[in-house]
Design a protein around this motif. Structure first.
Motif, mmCIF file in Angstrom:
data_model
loop_
_atom_site.group_PDB
_atom_site.id
_atom_site.type_symbol
_atom_site.label_atom_id
_atom_site.label_comp_id
_atom_site.label_asym_id
_atom_site.label_seq_id
_atom_site.Cartn_x
_atom_site.Cartn_y
_atom_site.Cartn_z
ATOM 1 N N VAL A 437 0.838 -1.204 0.000
ATOM 2 C CA VAL A 437 0.000 0.000 0.000
ATOM 3 C C VAL A 437 0.871 1.252 0.000
ATOM 4 O O VAL A 437 0.589 2.244 -0.691
ATOM 5 N N GLY A 438 1.975 1.206 0.759
ATOM 6 C CA GLY A 438 2.859 2.359 0.863
ATOM 7 C C GLY A 438 3.553 2.715 -0.428
ATOM 8 O O GLY A 438 4.042 3.842 -0.580
ATOM 9 N N GLU A 439 3.613 1.771 -1.383
ATOM 10 C CA GLU A 439 4.220 2.074 -2.680
ATOM 11 C C GLU A 439 3.441 3.152 -3.429
ATOM 12 O O GLU A 439 3.993 3.864 -4.271
ATOM 13 N N ALA A 440 2.136 3.261 -3.129
ATOM 14 C CA ALA A 440 1.298 4.262 -3.805
ATOM 15 C C ALA A 440 1.210 5.558 -3.010
ATOM 16 O O ALA A 440 0.591 6.522 -3.473
ATOM 17 N N GLY A 441 1.778 5.592 -1.831
ATOM 18 C CA GLY A 441 1.709 6.784 -0.997
ATOM 19 C C GLY A 441 1.660 6.405 0.463
ATOM 20 O O GLY A 441 1.352 5.257 0.809
ATOM 21 N N PRO A 442 1.971 7.324 1.361
ATOM 22 C CA PRO A 442 2.006 7.014 2.794
ATOM 23 C C PRO A 442 0.638 6.598 3.337
ATOM 24 O O PRO A 442 -0.391 7.136 2.930
ATOM 25 N N VAL A 443 0.680 5.628 4.251
ATOM 26 C CA VAL A 443 -0.552 5.171 4.882
ATOM 27 C C VAL A 443 -0.919 6.170 5.973
ATOM 28 O O VAL A 443 -0.075 6.524 6.810
ATOM 29 N N PRO A 444 -2.167 6.648 5.996
ATOM 30 C CA PRO A 444 -2.577 7.607 7.032
ATOM 31 C C PRO A 444 -2.317 7.041 8.434
ATOM 32 O O PRO A 444 -2.532 5.852 8.686
ATOM 33 N N GLU A 445 -1.874 7.938 9.339
ATOM 34 C CA GLU A 445 -1.543 7.515 10.697
ATOM 35 C C GLU A 445 -2.741 6.897 11.407
ATOM 36 O O GLU A 445 -2.604 5.924 12.148
ATOM 37 N N VAL A 446 -3.943 7.457 11.170
ATOM 38 C CA VAL A 446 -5.135 6.942 11.839
ATOM 39 C C VAL A 446 -5.438 5.520 11.378
ATOM 40 O O VAL A 446 -5.854 4.668 12.169
ATOM 41 N N VAL A 447 -5.232 5.261 10.080
ATOM 42 C CA VAL A 447 -5.437 3.911 9.541
ATOM 43 C C VAL A 447 -4.399 2.960 10.121
ATOM 44 O O VAL A 447 -4.709 1.827 10.526
ATOM 45 N N LEU A 448 -3.158 3.409 10.166
ATOM 46 C CA LEU A 448 -2.074 2.575 10.679
ATOM 47 C C LEU A 448 -2.308 2.223 12.149
ATOM 48 O O LEU A 448 -2.111 1.074 12.570
ATOM 49 N N ALA A 449 -2.761 3.201 12.939
ATOM 50 C CA ALA A 449 -3.005 2.960 14.362
ATOM 51 C C ALA A 449 -4.146 1.974 14.568
ATOM 52 O O ALA A 449 -4.061 1.055 15.402
ATOM 53 N N GLU A 450 -5.249 2.148 13.808
ATOM 54 C CA GLU A 450 -6.387 1.248 13.953
ATOM 55 C C GLU A 450 -6.028 -0.169 13.519
ATOM 56 O O GLU A 450 -6.414 -1.155 14.156
ATOM 57 N N LEU A 451 -5.267 -0.261 12.408
ATOM 58 C CA LEU A 451 -4.863 -1.579 11.905
ATOM 59 C C LEU A 451 -3.960 -2.281 12.914
ATOM 60 O O LEU A 451 -4.122 -3.477 13.191
ATOM 61 N N THR A 452 -3.018 -1.541 13.480
ATOM 62 C CA THR A 452 -2.100 -2.117 14.463
ATOM 63 C C THR A 452 -2.862 -2.645 15.673
ATOM 64 O O THR A 452 -2.576 -3.738 16.180
ATOM 65 N N ALA A 453 -3.836 -1.888 16.138
ATOM 66 C CA ALA A 453 -4.635 -2.314 17.286
ATOM 67 C C ALA A 453 -5.412 -3.590 16.975
ATOM 68 O O ALA A 453 -5.513 -4.505 17.814
ATOM 69 N N GLU A 454 -5.974 -3.676 15.758
ATOM 70 C CA GLU A 454 -6.756 -4.853 15.373
ATOM 71 C C GLU A 454 -5.855 -6.085 15.236
ATOM 72 O O GLU A 454 -6.210 -7.191 15.664
ATOM 73 N N VAL A 455 -4.697 -5.869 14.660
ATOM 74 C CA VAL A 455 -3.736 -6.976 14.507
ATOM 75 C C VAL A 455 -3.292 -7.484 15.879
ATOM 76 O O VAL A 455 -3.201 -8.691 16.116
ATOM 77 N N GLU A 456 -3.034 -6.563 16.802
ATOM 78 C CA GLU A 456 -2.615 -6.961 18.145
ATOM 79 C C GLU A 456 -3.723 -7.714 18.873
ATOM 80 O O GLU A 456 -3.465 -8.677 19.597
ATOM 81 N N ARG A 457 -4.956 -7.281 18.678
ATOM 82 C CA ARG A 457 -6.087 -7.962 19.328
ATOM 83 C C ARG A 457 -6.171 -9.423 18.873
ATOM 84 O O ARG A 457 -6.300 -10.343 19.698
ATOM 85 N N ILE A 458 -6.103 -9.625 17.576
ATOM 86 C CA ILE A 458 -6.194 -10.991 17.034
ATOM 87 C C ILE A 458 -4.977 -11.812 17.457
ATOM 88 O O ILE A 458 -5.094 -12.997 17.806
ATOM 89 N N SER A 459 -3.825 -11.174 17.456
ATOM 90 C CA SER A 459 -2.599 -11.891 17.818
ATOM 91 C C SER A 459 -2.631 -12.351 19.261
ATOM 92 O O SER A 459 -2.175 -13.448 19.590
ATOM 93 N N ARG A 460 -3.160 -11.505 20.158
ATOM 94 C CA ARG A 460 -3.234 -11.884 21.570
ATOM 95 C C ARG A 460 -4.188 -13.048 21.789
ATOM 96 O O ARG A 460 -4.080 -13.763 22.782
#
Length: 722
Positions: A437-460
């Motif tokens: 995704v970053g190849e087309a432009g920077p990922v918005p910080e809000v999207v990155l934060a929400e995605l990170t939280a969701e990934v951590e939830r599933i990982s835990r």
């Protein structure tokens, strides 16, 4: 150590199959002894015996005593020993039992080899010359399926490395190779013993096929990867038959030690005659030979080769083929185990359980994108995503045009490029998808934060997060959300790892998952450490790092990308379902393709080393006890003070010496079943195992001769002249 990954690895449908001969065979039977006897007699050839220095000395002694026994009627009898006359039948008895000692030693090796020959005979029945449909001028780019290609029919024996053949349903695969086009159901029962057919297909880690197996369905194009006479079955036959079993470094070192001890005792015995003459005693040559044979370590010398052959045989019984005895020994010394998470620690059939869209994305959008990217995904994970999407209202299109983007270990993601400007869809490891995704432009910080939280939830939760993103024809790329894949740790795996820990072995879980998921699974499974988001380069670097620290490393693998690590590992176990590159790189092949069998391989290796050590301890202790039988008998007549050493109260010098020789021969036969079956291994630290073996086999090696020689002496003393 990297973060966020998903191996997205398909689970073989047959990888959990139980070995067809997992139940250990009976150690030995009377029939096996009888069948092995001709081979034991053939091994009396000095050109073969010299390879076993200890038993070669015994054979030379048997020849000398036989000559003396034949000459004594013309030379006036055997004379005296230690001042006491010996009966005329004494030398004959010594000669007979020395020959039996050599034959019994050969019998141990012959029985062990006999098992391998029986297995080799059954394998030879699978190695038949068949016709092969060879493709002329095969072009994988323009005609990968060889449709309408020019072919010719030749014998499978005429196939060479690199030839391409077509195999259809009902035909035998003419040689070892890799499927370059097609998918088929194949009967491998002739090789693995499993009656259930397995699926082999091109382009993955299940592309290898073995010559002599039968195609049950469909049509495949195979590129031959072996030369005539060098197929997998040929190697199996040579190895299980013992023809290719070379002595391991430990065996060679122990043989040198035994030979050195034998030379030392030979010098000691040769000096006894001058000492006896100086003391006005007469010690006959048969007595000196008997003393030498009783003092040198004949027990372990007789059983050493059989122990090594039996160790490889125990692996074969569990459907594991070791390419050398060195590999079996290395398994016993392993201190680090690298284990894949998927299919080894967990069941591997990860199932989609939830779609978690990000803010601003509807569940329907995420469901549709995840399902479209999974329609051509043959893995259990991909199929489960489509099934869950159908439950959530997704309707499979009648046709789907576009270019499939396959999953690779390097990209760690897969997807589809839809035709007609329909856009792109990617799903896979979080870091890989974010980089795309970053190849087309920077990922918005809000999207990155929400995605990170969701990934951590599933990982835990111990699950695997699959990130889904889309791209438009105009170049815009957007993260839609996460798919939650649930994986389950196998029952009892934690207890097995605890057992390994008791052996002093550290377990490392290797996974493509992110660190959070790996942490949860590692804690649940009870592994000592883990490597997350592992690439082939990461595995290789980890193995080298551990080896530089003085550890011996074992690992399993099935793909071409595992080949470098398998080759680097001290024990590399390749899955039979894997690629030819993996099987060539490893020094063991598991015919059942069960990664958890690595734990059993380590146990068998340790059992081999412990058996060898235990019987060596017994043999040396055994020799110590025989001193008290022969030395007093030889010199008590001249030095009455030595009578105090005759603690067994043996009836006469001649009876004591002959009884010791008889016991020396019989104990070999008694220990053959133990050498073939192996000393029972219990998980414990090295000091505890050493202490236990010293107590059982050291003390037992001292006590057994006292009891055995005394009982034999009671029988021998009943004979005339004794």
């Amino acid at each position: 150590m990297t973060t966020l990954s998903n191996t997205h690895k398909p689970a073989s449908p047959d990888q959990h199959a139980a070995p067809h001969s997992s139940k250990p065979k009976k150690a030995i039977s009377a029939g096996q002894l009888v069948a092995a006897l001709p081979g034991a007699v053939q091994k009396l050839d000095p050109r073969l015996m010299w390879r076993n220095p200890v038993m070669f000395i015994v054979e030379i002694g048997a020849v000398l005593t036989t000559v003396l026994a034949a000459a004594e009627p013309f030379l006036g009898g055997p004379g005296e020993s230690g001042g006491s006359a010996v009966p005329s039948s004494f030398t004959v008895g010594i000669a007979v039992w020395l020959w039996l000692t050599v034959i019994f030693a050969n019998l141990a090796e012959s029985v062990a080899e006999g098992r391998g020959k029986a297995q080799a005979d059954s394998l030879r029945q699978t190695r038949t010359s068949t016709s092969a449909t060879q493709v002329q001028d095969y072009n994988p780019e323009t005609n990968p399926g060889a449709e309408g290609a020019q072919v010719r029919t030749i014998s499978s024996a005429d196939l060479t490395l690199g030839d391409v053949v077509i195999v259809v349903a009902g035909e035998l695969v003419p040689g070892d190779g890799d499927i370059v086009w097609g998918i088929a159901s194949i009967d491998e029962s002739a090789i693995t013993g499993e009656s259930a057919p397995v699926v082999r297909e091109s382009g993955g880690d299940r592309s290898a096929v073995t010559g002599g197996t039968r195609v049950l369905s469909d049509r495949i194009v195979v590129r031959i990867t072996s030369k005539p006479g060098e197929t997998f079955v040929d190697r199996m036959i040579a190895l299980v038959e013992g023809a290719a079993r070379q002595k391991t470094p430990n065996e060679l070192a122990l043989n040198i030690l035994l030979a050195s001890l034998s030379i030392v005792f030979l010098v000691v015995v040769l000096t006894l005659n001058p000492i006896a003459s100086y003391s006005a005693a007469t010690v006959s040559l048969p007595v000196l030979i008997a003393l030498l044979v009783c003092l040198i370590p004949t027990t372990i010398g007789a059983l050493l080769s059989a122990i090594g052959i039996a160790g490889m045989d125990r692996l074969v019984q569990r459907n594991v083929l070791a390419m050398s005895g060195r590999a079996v020994e290395a398994a016993g010394d392993v201190t680090i185990l690298l284990l894949d998470k998927t299919g080894t620690i967990t069941y591997g059939n990860r199932q989609a359980r939830e779609f978690a869209p990000l803010t601003g994305v509807t569940e329907a959008e995420l469901v549709r994108a995840a399902a479209l990217s999974s329609l051509s995904d043959p893995t259990p994970e991909g199929k489960s995503i489509v099934d869950l999407a159908a439950e959530r209202g997704f309707h499979r299109p009648e046709s789907l045009a576009g270019d499939i983007v396959p999953f690779t270990a390097q990209t760690r993601m897969s997807g589809i490029d839809l035709a007609g400007g329909g856009g792109q869809i990617r799903k896979g490891a979080g870091s890989a998808v974010l980089a795309w995704v970053g190849e087309a432009g920077p990922v918005p910080e809000v999207v990155l934060a929400e995605l990170t939280a969701e990934v951590e939830r599933i990982s835990r939760l111990g699950g695997t997060p699959l990130v889904v993103a889309t791209g438009t024809a105009s170049g815009e790329r957007t993260v839609l959300g996460v798919v939650y894949l649930k994986d389950i740790v196998k029952e009892g795996i934690k207890e097995r790892f605890a057992e390994l820990r008791a052996m002093g072995i550290r377990t490392i879980m290797v996974t493509g998952d992110n660190s959070l998921t790996a942490t949860t699974i590692a804690a649940e499974a009870g592994v000592d450490d883990f490597l997350a988001e592992a690439t082939p380069e990461d595995k290789l670097a980890l193995i080298r790092r551990e080896q530089e620290g003085g550890n011996l490393v074992a690992m399993t693998g099935d793909g071409t990308n595992d080949a470098p690590a398998l080759a680097q590992a001290d024990v590399g176990v390749a899955m039979n379902t894997g690629t030819s590159a993996a099987k060539e790189a490893g020094n063991m092949v598991d015919l059942d393709s069960d990664p958890t069998k690595l734990i059993d391989i380590v146990r068998i290796g340790k059992q081999l080393l412990i058996t060898r050590g235990a019987l060596t301890t017994f043999s040396i202790a055994n020799d110590l006890a025989k001193y008290f039988a022969i030395i007093p008998a030889m010199f008590a007549g001249v030095f009455p003070g030595l009578a105090v050493l005759n603690i067994m109260q043996l009836s006469s010098p001649a009876s004591a010496i002959l009884s010791a020789i008889i016991f020396n021969a019989i104990i070999i036969v008694v220990l053959i079943p133990l050498a073939l079956r192996g000393v029972k291994y219990r998980a414990a630290s090295a000091p505890r195992i050493l202490g236990r073996n010293l107590l059982i086999y050291g003390l037992g090696g001292v006590i057994a001769p006292f009891l055995g020689i005394k009982l034999i002496d009671l029988v021998v003393s009943l004979l005339p002249g004794f």
